[in-house]
Design a protein around this motif. Structure first.
Motif, PDB file in Angstrom:
ATOM      1  N   UNK B  12      -0.892  12.353 -74.601  1.00 34.77           N
ATOM      2  CA  UNK B  12       0.077  12.349 -73.514  1.00 34.77           C
ATOM      3  C   UNK B  12      -0.540  12.111 -72.145  1.00 34.77           C
ATOM      4  N   UNK B 326       1.050  15.143 -68.397  1.00 34.73           N
ATOM      5  CA  UNK B 326       2.272  15.861 -68.706  1.00 34.73           C
ATOM      6  C   UNK B 326       2.137  16.570 -70.040  1.00 34.73           C
ATOM      7  N   UNK B 327       2.105  17.892 -70.007  1.00 31.98           N
ATOM      8  CA  UNK B 327       1.958  18.640 -71.261  1.00 31.98           C
ATOM      9  C   UNK B 327       3.308  19.038 -71.832  1.00 31.98           C
ATOM     10  N   UNK B 328       4.376  18.647 -71.176  1.00 28.76           N
ATOM     11  CA  UNK B 328       5.709  18.996 -71.638  1.00 28.76           C
ATOM     12  C   UNK B 328       6.199  20.275 -70.970  1.00 28.76           C
TER      13      UNK B 328
END
Lengths: 369, 372
Positions: B12, B326-328
């Motif tokens: 990601x 972006x790790x969510x």
């Protein structure tokens, strides 16, 4: 136990009503179950997630036509408005338009299928799932989607979701609003308008009607009327669609809708108010015709209640004054009725699907893995 | 199936790529100056544009992939001296450090291609393995720390970080991914305090190893605990019973037992039983204590490993934030919720949910039937 359950329930309520407001409620959590509600529409695809993320993109997918455009665009696949904007350099698809039809013999069906799969993957990515979370999703599909379409959607979703369920779009809207008894749902999309009668149980085939007087029909009708009224104007359906999205109304008294269209290369301003109104009004009679069928075949004792609980949802419900126009037409054809527009037309389906996902028991999710 | 905790350093990732057009404008503009790190025999005379140099690098990469020989990339960046306020310093330092890079390559008889800008130095080395490049990179960092140039105050501490990448691991690799990996390594090194050389892949592998170790330790403890009681008691019980049977057997050999013998027999058996009970207790307790010690040791180790894993992951998160990775977004739920019984129309909804589920099961059945 019950206290914590109640707390969770309360959270869920807030999430459904307020969407993004809970996005940062507990940012320190690093694992859990992420629910997704997805509305896979012909024109727009929306997702509502239990992390507070809500996203919508137009259901357009494009692949660079050749090496030159790939180099230029620096992407292998483009989605949404970006794809629409650069469609001349792309093999351009509006996949749901094809996928939602029952005719799978059309040219490029496989390519559209792939585009739909890529689109679904993209919308799941936009929901920002964490990599360490289980992701469970409910996807709203048209009530009459073919088994092949459903197969394609399930196959795609399974790549990104740990467990997936499909449900009918208008049902999801009603479930999201907790209106399960004696309600008529009108879900106006781009390709189809789905009418669904809710009477406390899962709607059956006879409770649902699909008509093709929807957003795309309005665009085409608008184009015909424009050709008649302004033959000198040059335009594409896409240009008219943009004009419609800005100015659509069925009200008699509105600000004039002025649009700039080229005439022999020169931008010229046109007043398109009447043509646009006429095109938008065109969907009212067939919708009320459908409502009439659903009302007249319902238990006579509850027909009045049903007529007074008509929900207007979907992107098409954003046409100004449409609910009042439907009420007027219902008055003519059915002797009365009440039509309410839902508060969030864009996220109505995905919010409902998210609520279904949240309420679904664990063992069902397990079995559908 | 991979552990759900396993996450990739690279997954990601949206980096600010070194190869982005902003960083590779042609020479002659204010930003970059580009030089070839030429062969040892020919000191740098030829001046190529960054684009030309990157093109050459790509060709080298393609050849390496085609012919299967090793190729390594090195990205070096200055620690600190932000590009906004210290741009003149960077402009003075980077060519000097690039000169050090060339000197090191000459001294080690290594050939490669390199470019520099105010932000980074990128060099690739065909036929150079990562361990050899690591030695080179450390030498570059050492020499860079000693660089002094006009325009930068004497007292300023100069340090660099470097990232290394190579093509010796399995999986598809392109020039872009090679550079990205090296850049990630440099980012990790800089955010870890600087003056370091890091191979991003190695960090990732190390993390995976830590996770595996934690998993195996936990499994071992669970196994220990489940076996401990049953195992020990069963064996001792069996042995004790056998001994008792043998003693009883001995007494049975005497055909006619006098009263005295009978009394002795009873006393011996009673004594044996009580002794066995005492011995069994002490021996089981002893073994349990011993095993408990082992368990405690394992648990301490697990806790340390978990702590170390947690620290590493926290550090990665911090780096990820710095690099806009972006790790969510976490869900607000940790478990599956299900419909609460308190809800007004719960029964009705339950029935509907059951119907949705059933419709989905039927659909799966139909699809399976279609396939067959």
């Amino acid at each position: 136990m019950s206290e914590s359950k109640n707390k969770k329930k309360q959270d869920a309520g807030e999430e459904t009503e307020m969407g993004v407001s809970t996005a940062t409620a507990e940012p320190q959590k690093t694992e859990g179950v992420l629910y997704l509600g997805i509305d896979f529409g012909t024109s727009h695809t929306s997702v509502a997630a239990s992390n507070g993320v809500r996203e919508t993109i137009s259901s357009h997918v494009g692949y660079p036509k050749d090496v030159v455009s790939r180099k230029l665009l620096k992407k292998d696949v483009l989605f949404g408005d970006e794809a629409l904007e650069k469609r001349l350099s792309l093999n351009f698809y509006r996949p749901l338009e094809i996928l939602k039809t029952k005719d799978h013999g059309v040219e490029d069906f496989d390519a559209n299928l792939k585009a739909a799969q890529d689109l679904l993957r993209e919308i799941i990515r936009l929901a920002k799932p964490r990599k360490d979370e289980l992701v469970y999703g409910v996807i709203g599909v048209p009530a009459q989607a073919s088994i092949h379409s459903k197969d394609a959607i399930i196959k795609t979703a399974k790549q990104a979701l740990d467990s997936v369920m499909l449900c009918s779009e208008p049902f999801a809207v009603a479930y999201g609003l907790d209106m399960l008894d004696d309600v008529l749902v009108i879900d106006i999309g781009a390709g189809t308008t789905d009418l669904c009668r809710m009477h406390g149980t899962m709607p059956e085939e006879s409770d649902q009607i699909t008509i093709y007087h929807a957003g795309d029909w309005v665009d085409n009708r608008f184009a015909e009327l424009m050709v008649e009224a302004h033959p000198e104007a040059q335009f594409t359906i896409q240009m008219l669609k943009e004009i419609k999205e800005r100015n659509s109304s069925v009200d008699e008294r509105v600000e004039p809708a002025l649009a700039e269209l080229p005439v022999n290369g020169k931008p010229t301003e046109f007043d398109v108010t009447n043509e646009l109104r006429q095109a938008c009004q065109g969907i009212v009679p067939p919708i009320v015709e459908g409502l009439k069928k659903l009302v007249s075949t319902f238990d006579p004792e509850f027909q009045k209640r049903l007529k007074n609980r008509v929900l207007l949802a979907g992107g098409g419900s954003q046409i100004r004054g449409l609910h009042l126009a439907i009420e007027r037409e219902m008055h003519k054809q059915l002797g009365g009725g009440k039509c309410m527009r839902i508060q969030e037309p864009v996220y109505g389906g995905s919010n409902g699907a998210l609520k279904i996902a949240h309420d679904m028991p664990a063992e069902y999710w397990e079995k559908l893995k | 199936m991979p552990s759900p905790r396993r996450s990739s350093v690279r997954s990601g990732v949206e980096r600010t790529p070194i190869l982005a057009p902003a960083h590779v404008t042609s020479s002659g503009t204010a930003t970059p100056t580009t030089e070839a790190a030429a062969t040892p025999a020919t000191p740098p005379k030829q001046r190529l544009s960054t684009h030309q140099m990157l093109h050459l690098m790509r060709l080298e990469m393609d050849r390496a992939l085609k012919h299967g020989y090793p190729i390594s990339a090195l990205v070096v960046g200055l620690d600190g001296f932000d590009e906004g306020h210290h741009l003149p310093w960077r402009r003075a330092l980077m060519p000097a450090i690039f000169q050090e890079l060339k000197t090191v390559t000459f001294q080690n008889d290594v050939r490669g291609l390199g470019v520099w800008t105010e932000r980074f130095q990128l060099a690739i080395f065909p036929h150079v393995t990562p361990d050899r490049l690591l030695v080179l990179a450390n030498q570059v960092l050492e020499r860079a720390a000693a660089v002094r140039v006009t325009g930068v105050p004497e007292g300023e501490k100069i340090s660099c970080s470097a990232g290394i990448a190579h093509n010796l691991h399995p999986g598809p690799l392109s020039f872009e991914t090679l550079v990205e990996e090296a850049e990630t390594g440099m980012g990790l090194a800089q955010s870890g305090g600087g003056a370091k050389v890091v191979q991003a892949r190695e960090v990732e592998r190390e993390l995976d190893k830590l996770r595996d170790e934690v998993d195996s330790q936990i499994a071992e403890i669970q196994q220990f605990q489940s076996q401990m009681f049953g195992d020990v008691e069963n064996k001792e019980e069996l042995w004790g019973n056998q001994l008792l049977s043998k003693v009883i057997e001995l007494f049975k050999r005497e055909p006619e037992k006098s009263e005295g013998v009978l009394r002795v027999e009873k006393e011996v058996i009673a004594l044996l039983k009580s002794e066995l009970a005492v011995w069994r207790e002490t021996s089981t307790v002893g073994q349990m204590i011993e095993r408990q010690k082992q368990i405690e040791m394992l648990e301490r180790r697990v806790s340390k490993l978990t702590e170390s894993l947690g620290l590493t992951e926290t550090e990665l998160k911090r780096i990820a934030q710095m690099k806009s990775i972006d790790l969510g977004v976490s869900s607000i739920y940790r478990t599956i919720q299900g419909l609460s019984g308190d809800e007004g129309n719960a029964e009705q909804k339950k029935e509907m949910l059951k119907n949705i589920f059933q419709a989905n099961m039927d659909l799966r059945g139909q699809l399976a039937a279609l396939k067959t």
